[in-house]
Design an enzyme around this catalytic site. Structure first.
Site, PDB file in Angstrom:
ATOM      1  CE  LYS A 192      -9.171  13.262   2.774  1.00 46.85           C
ATOM      2  NZ  LYS A 192     -10.373  12.769   3.562  1.00 46.85           N
ATOM      3  CD  GLU A 267       0.408   1.417   8.748  1.00 49.18           C
ATOM      4  OE1 GLU A 267       0.276   0.759   9.796  1.00 49.18           O
ATOM      5  OE2 GLU A 267       0.944   2.537   8.704  1.00 49.18           O
ATOM      6  CB  CYS A 301      -4.660  -0.999  10.693  1.00 49.96           C
ATOM      7  SG  CYS A 301      -3.271   0.027  11.188  1.00 49.96           S
ATOM      8  CD  GLU A 399      -8.661  -3.863   9.134  1.00 48.04           C
ATOM      9  OE1 GLU A 399      -7.680  -3.477   9.782  1.00 48.04           O
ATOM     10  OE2 GLU A 399      -8.928  -3.454   7.991  1.00 48.04           O
TER      11      GLU A 399
END
Length: 504
Positions: A192, A267, A301, A399
Site C-alpha cells: 500500500k 522504520e 527520514c 523532525e
C-alpha cells in the site's frame, strides 16, 4: 536572506502528462469497487500528473485474499531459491530498461529533481539484483553435537502474507528495500503506497508480472491510510506489517497489530545528527552537510538536520555551508541542474514554515533562507540555516522534514555524543573527522541504526538499515533483511529407538 538560485517551474514542459493507473490484484488490473479515484497534482508544477483508485476496505481484502491463496496454495513459497532468484533478477533488469519512465513518474509525483530520481531507480535495480542473489543462498542450520542419538535442524520458512505500507518521499526505493526481501524469503505481499505517490509502485508490480512473478504474490492497492492501511494492519489473514513513516502512525499500527500478535517491522522518524570535529576536512564536511539536509528538499527520514560542530571551527564551517546554500540550484524538478526540488504539498510547506517561525521566536539566529519560494506554480522552500540553537528548541528536537539545518556546538567528544543521543530518535548519524579512531569511537557510542563516517545518506544493499528508540523496530537489507520475513523452526530428530518413558 534571499536565495538567488531558484529555477522557476516550466509548466509548459511536454513531459507534464497525466497518467491513469489501476491497482494490481492477483495479477490483474483492478479499479476500486466504488469507482472513486485519487488525483495527484504535481507538487513542483501544480498540474495533474497521476490518477489511481481510492481503495475501500473490501478492495484491500480482495488483495489480501489473493496473497493468502498464493501463499497457502500457490507455487511461489514452494519454488526453489534458484527459481525465485532468476525471476527476481529479471525484475532488476526490467527496472534498468525502464529507468527514464520510472524516474519521470517519481519526479513528477514526489517533486524531486529528475537527476536524483534517475539515480534512485538505478539503485533500486541493484537492490533487486542483490536480493535475487541472496534468495538462493538462504539457509537454516543443523546441530550434530546434541547427542549421538539426536540431531537438531533449524528450518527457515517464510513468515506468510506481508502487508507493506510505504510513505510518499521515496516510494520506489522504500518498496525496493522491502518487497524483494519479503518475496525472496518466499512470502507474498500486499503493498500500500502513499495515496500521494502511487504510480511507480504500481509499475513495479506490473514489471514483476512481466518478469514471471506469479499472480497474487505481489499485489498493490492504492488509497488512504484509513481504510486501506488500517485494513492491512487489522486483517488476521495478514501475518506481518512492514511500515515506513511517522512515529505517530507507526505506534498506532503497532498497537493494532499487537491485538492479533502480528509481527511488525517499523522504520519511523529521525533527527539525524552530523557531528563535525575540528580536524575534519571542512570542505568535504560542508558539502556533505548541505547534501544531508537538502537531499529530497529535507523530506527524508535520515536527513542530517542537526549539525553538531566543534566550537572552534563553527564559523569556518558555517561559512562554507552558507556559500553552498546560496549557490545550490533549487526549483523545477524537471530541470537537470536542479538539486533541491519541491515540497510534497502546500500544507507540508506551511508546516515547515511554522517550524522556522518557531525557531526564530525561540531565539535561534536565522543565517539564510526561511521563506517559501516561487510564485504559485508548485510548493518550494528556501535552503535554511540556523545557528545558536538550543537542544530544547523544537527545531532541534522535532523532525521538521524540510530543508532546515539547526546548528549546535560542542567542546568535547563526550558532549557531542550526549547531544547526538539527546533525542527520542535514533535512525541515522554521521561523524566527520580525519582521525579514524576518534570517528569510530564516537560513532560506536551514538545510538542510531544507520551511520556514516565522513559521508552521509550513503547506502548499499549489503548493510542493514533500521532504527533505535522511537525510530523503529527490525532491520531491512543485507542478510538480516531476510530474517525479518522468516520464521525459524527448530526440529529435534531422534535416531534409533528412544528410551521408554513408561514400562509395565
Amino acid at each position: 536572506m534571499t536565495i538567488a538560485t531558484f529555477i522557476p517551474p516550466n509548466i509548459k514542459d511536454p513531459r507534464l502528462v497525466g497518467r491513469s493507473y489501476d491497482m494490481v490484484i492477483n495479477g490483474k488490473h483492478e479499479i476500486a469497487g466504488s469507482g472513486k479515484v485519487i488525483e495527484r497534482i504535481a507538487p513542483g508544477h501544480g498540474i495533474a500528473v497521476g490518477e489511481w483508485p481510492d481503495a475501500s476496505a473490501d478492495d484491500v481484502r480482495l488483495a489480501i485474499s489473493a496473497a493468502r491463496v498464493a501463499f497457502d496454495k500457490g507455487p511461489w513459497p514452494r519454488m526453489s531459491g534458484a527459481e525465485r532468484s532468476r525471476i527476481m533478477y529479471r525484475v532488476s533488469q526490467l527496472i534498468v530498461a525502464n529507468v527514464e519512465e520510472l524516474a519521470l513518474i517519481e519526479s513528477l509525483e514526489v517533486g524531486k529533481p529528475i537527476s536524483q530520481a534517475r539515480g534512485e531507480i538505478d539503485f533500486c535495480a541493484d537492490l533487486w539484483a542483490y536480493a535475487a542473489g541472496q534468495a538462493r543462498a538462504l539457509e537454516g542450520n543443523s546441530h550434530n553435537n546434541i547427542g549421538e542419538d539426536r540431531l537438531g535442524l533449524v528450518l527457515r520458512e517464510p513468515v506468510g502474507v506481508v502487508g507493506i505500507i510505504t510513505p510518499w518521499n521515496f516510494p520506489f526505493i522504500i518498496a525496493s528495500e522491502r518487497v524483494p526481501w519479503s518475496i525472496g524469503a518466499g512470502c507474498t505481499v500486499v503493498l500500500k503506497p502513499s495515496e500521494l505517490t502511487s504510480g511507480t509502485s504500481i509499475r513495479m508490480a506490473e514489471l514483476a508480472l512481466v518478469a514471471g512473478v506469479p499472480p497474487g504474490v505481489f499485489n498493490v492497492v492504492t488509497g488512504y491510510g484509513d481504510p486501506a492501511g488500517q485494513t492491512l494492519a487489522e486483517d488476521p489473514a495478514v501475518d506481518m506489517i512492514a511500515f515506513t513513516g511517522s512515529s505517530r502512525v507507526g505506534i498506532h499500527l503497532g498497537a493494532i497489530a499487537a491485538r492479533s500478535v502480528k509481527r511488525v517491522g517499523l522504520e519511523l522518524g529521525g533527527k539525524g545528527p552530523q557531528i563535525v570535529f575540528a580536524d575534519a576536512d571542512l570542505e568535504a564536511a560542508a558539502d556533505g552537510i548541505a547534501y544531508g539536509v537538502y537531499h529530497n528538499a529535507g523530506q527524508c527520514c535520515i536527513s542530517g538536520s542537526r549539525l553538531l560542530v566543534e566550537e572552534s571551527v563553527r564559523d569556518e564551517l558555517l561559512a562554507r555551508v552558507l556559500d553552498i546554500s546560496r549557490r545550490v540550484p533549487f526549483g523545477d524538478p524537471l530541470n537537470e541542474k536542479t538539486r533541491i526540488g519541491a515540497m510534497i504539498s502546500k500544507g507540508h510547506a506551511e508546516k515547515v514554515d511554522g517550524y522556522v517561525k518557531a525557531g526564530k521566536a525561540a531565539g535561534a539566529e536565522l543565517l539564510i533562507g526561511g521563506n517559501p519560494a516561487g510564485s504559485g506554480d508548485g510548493h518550494y522552500y528556501e535552503p535554511t540555516v540556523f545557528q545558536n540553537v538550543r537542544p530544547d528548541m523544537s527545531i532541534a528536537k522535532d523532525e521538521i522534514f524540510g530543508p532546515v539545518l539547526s546548528t549546535l556546538t560542542f567542546r568535547s567528544a563526550d558532549e557531542a555524543v550526549a547531544l547526538a543521543n539527546g533525542s527520542e530518535y535514533g535512525l541515522s548519524a554521521s561523524v566527520w573527522s580525519t582521525n579514524l579512531e576518534n570517528a569510530l569511537q564516537t560513532i560506536r557510542r551514538v545510538r542510531a541504526g544507520r551511520c556514516w563516517v565522513n559521508s552521509v545518506i550513503d547506502g548499499t544493499p549489503e548493510l542493514p538499515i533500521g532504527g533505535y528508540k522511537k525510530s523503529g523496530l527490525g532491520r531491512e537489507l543485507g542478510r538480516y533483511g531476510f530474517d525479518e520475513y522468516s520464521q525459524f523452526k527448530g526440529i529435534h530428530v531422534t535416531l534409533g529407538r528412544p528410551g521408554r518413558w513408561f514400562t509395565s
